[in-house]
Design an enzyme around this catalytic site. Sequence first.
Site, PDB file in Angstrom:
ATOM      1  CD  GLN A 103      -0.965   1.750   2.842  1.00 25.47           C
ATOM      2  OE1 GLN A 103       0.098   1.326   3.169  1.00 25.47           O
ATOM      3  NE2 GLN A 103      -1.812   2.710   3.515  1.00 25.47           N
ATOM      4  CB  CYS A 135      18.615  17.462  21.946  1.00 25.73           C
ATOM      5  SG  CYS A 135      20.071  17.686  22.001  1.00 25.73           S
ATOM      6  CB  CYS A 168       2.755   2.214  10.181  1.00 26.75           C
ATOM      7  SG  CYS A 168       3.355   3.870   9.959  1.00 26.75           S
ATOM      8  CB  CYS A 191      25.240  15.933  21.996  1.00 27.62           C
ATOM      9  SG  CYS A 191      23.456  16.775  21.735  1.00 27.62           S
TER      10      CYS A 191
HETATM   11 ZN    ZN Z   1      21.636  15.413  22.048  1.00 25.43          ZN
END
Ligand code: ZN
Length: 266
Positions: free
Chosen positions: A70, A172, A186, A246
Amino acid sequence: MLTTPELTRYSRNILLSEVGRKGQEKLKDSIVTVVGAGGLGSPALYYLAAAGIGEIRIIDSDKVDLTNLQRQILYSTSSVNKPKSQEAADVIASLNSNIKIVSHNERLNASNIERIFEGSHLILEGSDNFETKFLVNDACYFLNIPLIIAGILRFEGQVLGIKPKQTFCYRCVFHSPPDADSVPNCAEAGVIGSVAGLVGSIQATESIKYLLGLEQGLFGSILSVDAKTMEFRKISIPKNKTCPLCGDNPSIAKIEDIVLKSCDWE
Ligand SMILES: [Zn+2]
């Protein structure tokens, strides 16, 4: 160097002042790895191959299911029950035999991801699960490879452009993977097939621009696409100081497998 048939094949790229022969050669020298050859990976792979990306790596451990047809436009009815990575490789090879295609019929994990990603200039992530999205985000950070992550559900899509150490990363925004079963996919919630096509094409477009060194509209931002209202919203995302990957005091020091917590209140 581009051959005469290549100059003809890519002439509509080369005509653009932003591309030219030099830009087309840059695309030929590029290696792009596509994680997930599904609804997003299908259009992305097709356009990347058509554009003349020199080496395309395809990673998918699934087989084609009848319900995939699909939206996963690389496959046809005869593909059902065959490995997606190989089917996808065959289809894009028949579109463009000038490029190198490497297919990996395996699921990414902490022990194979470095080997598979090595040398890639860019990663496109279009898998259907959070384990892979977080794993790819972390690996791209440690390997310093730019990343375009996308997801789709129902009539909506999201695309995130991440440059390790320069922009925000997936963690983040989302910190850690959600509990298993707390977010529908889905298979449970449904999706309009052409929305996958739309969002996968955005991933391919941004990739080609990045490889050409053109202005990159998506990096450092999240693009939200709502196909019901046809509203596209791009929001700049700052780096998060408390990001476990990070941020200022990271708690993640290496690439590790991601395990979703199960909901024990059920
Ligand atoms: Zn990050």
